[in-house]
Design an enzyme around this catalytic site. Structure first.
Site, PDB file in Angstrom:
ATOM      1  N   ASP A  67       0.765  -1.266   0.000  1.00 10.86           N
ATOM      2  CA  ASP A  67       0.000   0.000   0.000  1.00 10.86           C
ATOM      3  C   ASP A  67       0.794   1.314   0.000  1.00 10.86           C
ATOM      4  OD1 ASP A  67      -1.541  -2.101   0.845  1.00 10.86           O
ATOM      5  OD2 ASP A  67      -2.318  -1.113   2.619  1.00 10.86           O
TER       6      ASP A  67
ATOM      7  N   GLU B 186     -10.573  -2.281   4.276  1.00  2.00           N
ATOM      8  CA  GLU B 186      -9.250  -1.755   4.612  1.00  2.00           C
ATOM      9  C   GLU B 186      -9.069  -0.392   3.942  1.00  2.00           C
ATOM     10  OE1 GLU B 186      -6.609  -5.839   4.791  1.00  2.00           O
ATOM     11  OE2 GLU B 186      -6.731  -4.920   2.838  1.00  2.00           O
TER      12      GLU B 186
HETATM   13  C1  FRU Z   1      -3.886  -3.613   2.676  1.00  2.00           C
HETATM   14  C2  FRU Z   1      -3.284  -3.985   4.023  1.00  2.00           C
HETATM   15  C3  FRU Z   1      -3.686  -2.985   5.093  1.00  2.00           C
HETATM   16  C4  FRU Z   1      -2.585  -3.126   6.099  1.00  2.00           C
HETATM   17  C5  FRU Z   1      -1.386  -3.390   5.221  1.00  2.00           C
HETATM   18  C6  FRU Z   1      -0.371  -4.320   5.817  1.00  2.00           C
HETATM   19  O1  FRU Z   1      -3.207  -4.094   1.579  1.00  2.00           O
HETATM   20  O2  FRU Z   1      -3.690  -5.298   4.378  1.00  2.00           O
HETATM   21  O3  FRU Z   1      -4.961  -3.191   5.610  1.00  2.00           O
HETATM   22  O4  FRU Z   1      -2.435  -1.995   6.889  1.00  2.00           O
HETATM   23  O5  FRU Z   1      -1.871  -3.937   4.013  1.00  2.00           O
HETATM   24  O6  FRU Z   1       0.791  -4.353   5.044  1.00  2.00           O
END
Ligand code: FRU
Length: 498
Positions: A22, A204
């Site tokens: 992300d 998320e």
């Molecule tokens: C989304 C996610 C988020 C989390 C991060 C962990 O891709 O699962 O929810 O904060 O990646 O790397």
């Protein structure tokens, strides 16, 4: 044969080494765009999360910076956001230096493994040197876990309408909203989402912000909400909701109160745009809403055939809110800044397509760094095919079926795909959102990705692929009926350029 480093994009951001997911903490300050990202510097798969960092003057050419946040005894550093605290509401400012405050999730891997529920909490850190180095707040966490699983990805904005810091946070089936005056003390306001939208996975990476409806004085609030799995084509995907926000509660617009799983409100219908959010602190004179996502999918992200690094970000995009037939729609198009990289140009008009018609090849422009724009007037009830191919007989096919008003993307023969069963076996689809009888398209092609913006960005589709040789032909193919492409404009994009 292309592999590993050959797959590295020409102009999409990738980390020099190892794993990225992300985008995080995106903000603009004093002429520089900052991009942080979920980063594991020691391996090419997901692991203990850090925030990597990159900077850019134009959101196109990026320079990787030293790692910004390292995991510590409180946990891994998961996704989150950053704001420029102009008025020093946090009190972190010193000697007239404006603090930049990052708000992120601590993830405690041990607690998670032990089956506890309270393994995620929200924390802050601040920077007094414009995002280069960070100090974690000694009072962390600022929002302890209230006993719920999946409690993460705080996105904070300065809500200038209600004069508050506003946080959107995600939990399994909904977004939670919190308010603060100093970024340290947070109070829960409300929740949204259980009754509407796609829910075949965990919510998320939310984002919330007000937007003016194009061509009017009307103001609405947009909530961007990623979920995984359960995306439009399975796996990871990002939906959005439009509504009103009175400073406390988000109320969806008419028609959006009870959307079904397979609704049409997705920021991108493709398989490879996830966890995207908007930049903060964009100056009022600019006024754009700028967005970028992670160009991969949890279905196969850790298996894609690159080894020294993994994953790229999408091109930066400008979001707009429009109202059409009573519906609020979020559109996106590549940022203007990309235009300054245009090199060699090729233009054609009135292209009659019957059977297979090659309209561009590698002698015209390098199809590993290209922008192609075309328009088709008077759409007929037939299938239009747009195709990238190479001398190995590999191809990526986009079909638009005007009878069904549906796009179909086929990457089953687009090169390497044996690394995951979930990558190439099925086609992805996207609805055509526009009702217009003519279509326009912008295709942004890099070595291993294509980003398609149809109808002024109403239907957006991002997909990645791994051809064993570069694409060297772009053609249109007629289905049962011949058709005409009214205009085509293609540019080779030149990098690096300042
Ligand atoms: C989304 C996610 C988020 C989390 C991060 C962990 O891709 O699962 O929810 O904060 O990646 O790397």
């Amino acid at each position: 044969i292309q592999k590993n480093e050959d797959f590295r994009p020409n102009f999409h951001f990738t980390p020099k080494k190892n794993w990225m997911n992300d985008p995080n903490g995106m903000f603009y300050l004093d002429g520089t765009y900052h991009l942080y990202f979920q980063y594991y510097p020691e391996d090419n798969v997901w692991g203990p999360m850090h925030w990597g960092h990159a900077t850019s003057k134009d959101m196109i050419t990026w320079e990787e910076q030293p790692i910004a946040l390292f995991p510590d005894e409180k946990g891994y550093i998961f996704s989150g956001s950053a704001v420029v605290d102009e008025k020093n509401t946090s009190g972190f400012g010193e000697e007239g230096k404006t603090p930049v405050v990052a708000i992120f999730t601590y993830h405690e891997p041990k607690a998670a493994e032990e089956g506890k529920k309270d393994y995620q909490s929200q924390a802050i850190a601040y920077s007094l040197d414009e995002g280069q180095t960070w100090t974690k707040y000694e009072g962390n966490p600022v929002i302890p876990n209230p006993g719920i699983e999946n409690f993460r990805d705080p996105k904070v904005i300065w809500d200038d309408i209600n004069k508050q810091w506003l946080m959107a946070l995600a939990t399994t089936e909904k977004a939670l909203f919190y308010t603060s005056q100093n970024l340290k003390d947070w109070k829960k306001l409300s929740e949204f989402g259980e009754k509407t939208g796609a829910h075949d996975g965990v919510w998320e990476c939310p984002d919330i912000f007000p937007m003016q409806v194009e061509g009017s004085d009307e103001q609405k609030w947009v909530l961007i909400q990623s979920l995984n799995p359960g995306g439009y084509n399975g796996g990871s995907g990002t939906q959005y909701f439009v509504g009103d926000f009175d400073g406390k509660k988000f109320v969806p617009a008419k028609g959006m109160e009870a959307l079904e799983e397979k609704h049409p409100f997705w920021i991108d219908f493709g398989r490879d745009n996830y966890a995207g959010v908007t930049w903060s602190n964009i100056p009022d004179e600019d006024g754009r809403k700028l967005f970028l996502g992670w160009m991969s999918n949890w279905l196969y992200a850790q298996e894609v055939p690159t080894t020294t690094w993994r994953s790229a970000m999408t091109i930066s995009r400008e979001l707009k809110l429009i109202k059409e037939d009573g519906n609020y729609l979020l559109t996106s198009e590549p940022v203007e800044e990309l235009k300054k990289y245009r090199g060699k140009k090729l233009q054609k008009k009135d292209i009659k397509v019957s059977g297979n018609k090659v309209v561009l090849n590698a002698d015209d422009i390098d199809l590993a760094r290209a922008e192609i724009r075309f328009s088709i007037n008077d759409l007929k009830e037939t299938t239009y095919n747009f195709r990238l191919s190479n001398d190995m007989g590999e191809e990526f096919i986009i079909s638009y079926d005007h009878a069904q008003k549906e796009f179909i993307m086929n990457r089953s023969h687009a090169g390497k795909n044996d690394f995951s069963e979930k990558f190439g076996t099925e086609n992805s689809t996207a609805p055509r959102i526009s009702n217009s009888n003519s279509m326009n398209a912008i295709l942004i092609i890099d070595k291993t990705s294509i980003e398609m913006f149809f109808d002024d960005g109403k239907t957006v589709i991002t997909e990645i692929f791994f051809p064993s040789q570069p694409w060297n032909e772009f053609c249109f193919t007629a289905g049962l009926e011949d058709f005409t492409v009214d205009s085509l404009e293609a540019y080779e994009l030149e990098f690096p350029k300042t």
